[in-house]
Write an enzyme that holds these catalytic residues in place. Structure first.
Site, PDB file in Angstrom:
ATOM      1  N   ASP A 106       0.866  -1.179   0.000  1.00 55.34           N
ATOM      2  CA  ASP A 106       0.000   0.000   0.000  1.00 55.34           C
ATOM      3  C   ASP A 106       0.903   1.229   0.000  1.00 55.34           C
ATOM      4  O   ASP A 106       1.508   1.570   1.015  1.00 55.34           O
ATOM      5  CB  ASP A 106      -0.897  -0.025   1.241  1.00 55.34           C
ATOM      6  N   LYS A 170      -7.068   3.945  -2.976  1.00 56.48           N
ATOM      7  CA  LYS A 170      -7.582   4.054  -1.604  1.00 56.48           C
ATOM      8  C   LYS A 170      -7.718   5.522  -1.235  1.00 56.48           C
ATOM      9  O   LYS A 170      -6.905   6.353  -1.639  1.00 56.48           O
ATOM     10  CB  LYS A 170      -6.614   3.328  -0.673  1.00 56.48           C
ATOM     11  N   LYS A 202     -10.785   1.184  -2.170  1.00 57.85           N
ATOM     12  CA  LYS A 202     -10.726   1.043  -0.716  1.00 57.85           C
ATOM     13  C   LYS A 202     -11.110   2.370  -0.070  1.00 57.85           C
ATOM     14  O   LYS A 202     -10.556   3.414  -0.411  1.00 57.85           O
ATOM     15  CB  LYS A 202      -9.319   0.672  -0.243  1.00 57.85           C
TER      16      LYS A 202
END
Length: 253
Positions: A106, A170, A202
């Site tokens: 991430d 995200k 996300k």
């Protein structure tokens, strides 16, 4: 469980399966990460993933494997939280996390560089990280939409990031004043649709209750249909949401 409908119970259980259970605190300890992994195995099934600092990726993976929980992904947060690292430091951090056992990376997008007018720093960093991940791990890019703020800027960044081919984009790190919002999420979901719907979404940061999670599930369902409500397409990143879901399902932790 007072006041819960059958639909609410089903939604709570479904949300558990979409949850990316997160611990990204500067004072995290090995013991705290082991507890996080323990919580990831709920009486209603496993969460989708745990998200930890790179230094804990190996511990999380070994712990989950020891409990036969291989399906729970271990996500390592890179360039976290400020997005201020160099391309070289991001490559090094990514390589170390992958070697330790992370299933997914991430990457925090260099949002401050973007705001300072550098539109190329992000593209270079995402491309470099994607190259390290290819064939080894899925890549999420965290945009920090609450800092980017401007809808057109968020949309433009989404388009550029999506074209680099991550698995997910995200909303936020959860470490700034404004994190996931329905408005920014709608822009992100539309950008995903515009570029062919090949990248997952996300929502993370400030999603603490079933009612708040429902907003993001409904948003994705309305745009892409119910088949998108699975952890390869949609995740909710949170630290405390699981408490509310379990409480609503009749369990108190």
């Amino acid at each position: 469980m007072t006041g819960m409908t059958v639909g609410d119970e089903e939604l709570a259980q479904q949300t558990i399966g979409l949850l990316e259970l997160t611990s990204l605190n500067v004072d995290d300890t090995p013991e705290r990460i082991i507890v996080l992994c323990q919580r990831a195995l709920t009486p209603f099934g496993p969460v989708a993933a745990v998200c930890v600092a790179p230094r804990f990726a190996g511990l999380a993976r070994r712990t989950l494997d020891s409990w036969q929980a291989r399906d729970i992904k271990v996500v390592a947060a890179i360039n976290f939280p400020g997005g201020t690292g160099s391309v070289q430091s991001v490559e090094s951090e990514t390589q170390a996390a992958l070697m330790a056992g992370a299933d997914e990376i991430d990457l925090v997008y260099p949002f401050r560089a973007q705001l300072a007018g550098n539109k190329f720093a992000g593209a270079e960093m995402v491309a470099a990280c994607k190259e390290k991940c290819d064939g080894r791990a899925d890549l999420t890019v965290t945009l920090e939409t609450g800092v980017l703020r401007d809808p057109q800027v968020i949309h433009d960044v989404c388009r550029r990031v999506i074209q680099a081919g991550p698995a997910f984009i995200k909303t936020s790190t959860g470490k700034v004043a404004v994190n996931a919002t329905p408005q920014a999420s709608r822009i992100m979901v539309e950008a995903i649709a515009e570029v062919g719907g090949q990248v997952g979404f996300k929502a993370a940061g400030g999603v603490r209750t079933l009612a708040e999670a429902r907003i993001y599930l409904d948003l994705v369902r309305a745009r892409f249909g119910p088949l998108w409500l699975e952890p390869g397409r949609l995740r909710i990143g949170a630290a405390s949401l699981l408490d509310d879901l379990l409480l609503r399902l009749g369990l108190c932790e």
